[in-house]
Design a protein around this motif. Structure first.
Motif, short mmCIF file in Angstrom:
data_model
loop_
_atom_site.label_atom_id
_atom_site.label_comp_id
_atom_site.label_asym_id
_atom_site.label_seq_id
_atom_site.Cartn_x
_atom_site.Cartn_y
_atom_site.Cartn_z
N VAL A 1 0.64 -1.39 0.18
CA VAL A 1 -0.17 -0.14 0.18
C VAL A 1 0.83 1.36 -0.04
N VAL A 2 2.13 1.25 0.81
CA VAL A 2 2.71 2.29 0.79
C VAL A 2 3.65 2.50 -0.67
N GLU A 3 4.03 1.42 -1.12
CA GLU A 3 4.65 1.40 -2.60
C GLU A 3 3.84 2.18 -3.47
N LEU A 4 2.53 1.71 -3.48
CA LEU A 4 1.70 1.94 -4.45
C LEU A 4 1.20 3.45 -4.43
N THR A 5 0.84 3.87 -3.29
CA THR A 5 0.62 5.38 -2.85
C THR A 5 1.71 6.10 -2.91
N ALA A 6 2.91 5.64 -2.65
CA ALA A 6 4.38 6.58 -3.22
C ALA A 6 4.24 6.82 -4.46
N GLU A 7 3.98 5.55 -5.37
CA GLU A 7 3.99 6.14 -6.71
C GLU A 7 2.93 7.01 -7.27
N LEU A 8 1.81 7.03 -6.47
CA LEU A 8 0.98 8.04 -7.16
C LEU A 8 1.12 9.45 -6.54
N SER A 9 1.76 9.40 -5.34
CA SER A 9 2.25 10.60 -5.07
C SER A 9 3.30 11.48 -5.63
N MET A 10 4.36 10.41 -6.11
CA MET A 10 5.36 11.07 -6.95
C MET A 10 4.68 11.71 -8.29
N LEU B 1 -8.25 3.20 -1.73
CA LEU B 1 -9.20 3.47 -3.04
C LEU B 1 -9.57 5.26 -3.38
N ALA B 2 -9.40 5.90 -2.14
CA ALA B 2 -9.41 7.15 -2.55
C ALA B 2 -8.44 7.81 -3.20
N ALA B 3 -7.31 7.40 -2.85
CA ALA B 3 -5.84 7.61 -3.56
C ALA B 3 -6.18 7.36 -5.28
N CYS B 4 -6.65 6.02 -5.32
CA CYS B 4 -6.61 5.65 -6.74
C CYS B 4 -7.87 6.21 -7.49
N ASP B 5 -8.92 6.59 -6.92
CA ASP B 5 -10.29 7.45 -7.04
C ASP B 5 -9.62 8.59 -7.59
N THR B 6 -8.83 9.49 -6.86
CA THR B 6 -8.23 10.80 -7.08
C THR B 6 -7.48 10.82 -8.23
N LEU B 7 -6.53 9.86 -8.36
CA LEU B 7 -5.79 9.84 -9.61
C LEU B 7 -6.57 9.83 -11.11
N ARG B 8 -7.71 8.91 -10.84
CA ARG B 8 -8.62 8.77 -11.82
C ARG B 8 -9.12 10.15 -12.15
#
Length: 506
Positions: free
Chosen positions: A243-252, A338-345
């Protein structure tokens, strides 16, 4: 069907005698149940079906019982399950188990032997995260293609490029957008590495230390679309590092997208006026009727900040916790995945719409180039290569020429060879042909096409980059498609083994 005492919480555990308190149910368990019902149920069902296949292989279940359980699992939908404090302790794994047991034509005592919710939940969550990655990769590829299409259409339109918030050299929108596409593909490669790094099946780890039956964990992994099992049982249930790895990529990625949005906001301001958006993507001022605003760009930039906040939430939710199975880590720390993924979408949908509707005002961009002395670097290079002026002295001479030309109110597009000659003489390096040194140095088109290195702003160099990016896009598409196909093939094989299909794609 279970009735009477078997339908009470005591049928699930002998350790406690009552169901969850109303406040625990309302504040924690029911919302969690609904979330998992909406987003994780298909993963739970897929895992349970693979477990049935393993029970059949192990001889724990016979073929009739395996098919009966498999058929009931296959038919489960969200409308059939509900959080109930009395019968399933408002837990989706218990609800699924209870539903199957209540509808079996006969009791199957060995079903669910040697099982734990810990690896079941870890596996379902990871499968969900993996699916989010696959979806985001597809949306990111679409955004990248949109950027490349606009880049190809604008690679010959001169505009100022900026360093330190100052006009610096002549570039084109196509050159800039090629950098946007490059960032997209960089992120896609990183996401692919993230996907492969976390793509290890937790199933078969049990509560934390393994299981008693000789489960074929590699086979179970394959049936769930994983290339391998997680080799250490403790890691399988304790870690939510993915989860940390995935959200790190979205953050970058969000950081990069925010910078692109900032440039568009700047270019769209009245001082520049380089870009325009359709009215349907624009806004107005309630008090100043002369204004046409672009709040969609502000929304994009603002939402990218949430991506970093969600990543920090995942980090802090796990930091300083014991390395063990914990609800704090397994549920709370990933609550905003999910909120992170939806935000990127959302960001990608908005940004794609912006690039699709974006127009560049060639006249304004060219005028901005022509009023600035953007060829200073080129002049210094020409003085060194053609007149033998040492490089640092050439920089000084070019700088003095620009200062003098600005002071004299000269037009950058009409260079003054005599002025350059006087400055060169003052610097003790007279020039043989100052007019030749100035030829096309401050010409907008000449400055753009004077760049000859690979990856430069020269329209031909941009075209070459875009062509290579198209080839890379094809390669990345094939890589992501292969991972998606692995998941689909595993599901098809599982259903075929349970007699639910013939194992071929529909």
């Amino acid at each position: 069907m279970l009735t009477g005492p078997a339908a009470q919480p005591g049928a699930l555990t002998g350790r406690i005698t009552g169901g969850p308190a109303a406040v625990l149910h309302d504040e924690v368990l029911a919302p969690q149940f609904q979330y998992e019902l909406t987003h994780l149920l298909p993963r739970y069902v897929a895992i349970e079906k693979v477990l049935v296949v393993e029970y059949l292989r192990l001889g724990v279940l016979d073929e009739d019982d395996a098919r009966s359980v498999g058929a009931l699992l296959h038919a489960i939908g969200p409308e059939l399950l509900a959080a109930d404090r009395a019968t399933n302790m408002s837990d989706i794994a218990f609800a699924l188990e209870r539903h199957v047991e209540e509808h079996l034509p006969r009791s199957v005592p060995r079903w669910h032997v040697d099982r734990s919710r810990n690896d079941l939940q870890a596996c379902a969550q990871l499968m969900f995260g993996r699916a989010q990655l696959l979806d985001l990769a597809g949306r990111l590829r679409d955004f990248g293609r949109t950027a490349r299409q606009l880049a190809g259409a604008t690679r010959e339109l001169p505009m100022p490029g900026y360093t330190h918030f100052q006009a610096a050299q002549v570039i084109t929108p196509g050159f800039y957008l090629a950098a946007v596409s490059e960032q997209v593909q960089h992120t896609l490669r990183r996401l692919l590495a993230t996907y492969d790094g976390i793509d290890a099946c937790p199933l078969g780890a049990g509560a934390m230390s393994g299981q008693h039956l000789p489960w074929d964990r590699e086979r179970m992994a394959r049936l769930l679309g994983f290339p391998r099992s997680q080799p250490v049982a403790l890691t399988a249930v304790a870690s939510r590092g993915w989860v940390v790895e995935l959200t790190a990529e979205l953050s970058m990625l969000g950081v990069a997208l925010s910078r692109f949005a900032t440039d568009l906001l700047t270019w769209g301001g009245s001082e520049h006026g380089f870009i325009d958006l359709p009215d349907e993507l624009s806004g107005i001022s309630s008090a100043m009727p002369q204004k046409k605003n672009f709040p969609v760009l502000e929304r994009i930039r603002g939402r990218t900040a949430h991506l970093t906040a969600y990543h920090l939430d995942a980090v802090l939710g796990q930091r300083n916790t014991p390395y063990a199975n914990l609800v704090e880590v397994s549920k709370e720390a990933g609550a905003n995945l999910l909120a992170a993924c939806d935000t990127l979408r959302s960001v990608l949908r908005l940004f794609t719409a912006v690039l699709t509707g974006l127009t560049f005002r060639a006249d304004r961009m060219r005028a901005a180039c022509e009023r600035e002395f953007l060829g200073g670097f080129t002049l210094a290079t020409a003085l060194t290569l053609n007149e033998g002026v040492p490089w640092r002295r050439a920089q000084v001479m070019a700088g003095r020429y620009v200062v003098a030309a600005v002071a004299a109110g000269l037009d950058p597009t009409r260079p003054d060879a005599a002025l350059l000659g006087r400055i060169a003489a003052e610097c003790d390096h007279p020039l043989d042909d100052p007019a030749a040194a100035l030829a096309e140095v401050f010409d907008v088109d000449g400055a753009l096409r004077g760049m000859r290195s690979a990856g430069s702003a020269h329209p031909d160099a941009v075209a070459a980059v875009l062509a290579e990016q198209e080839r890379e896009d094809d390669r990345l598409n094939a890589q992501w498609a292969a991972r998606s196909e692995r998941v689909a093939c595993g599901a098809q094989e599982t259903d075929a083994l349970l007699g639910l299909s013939d194992g071929t794609a529909g």
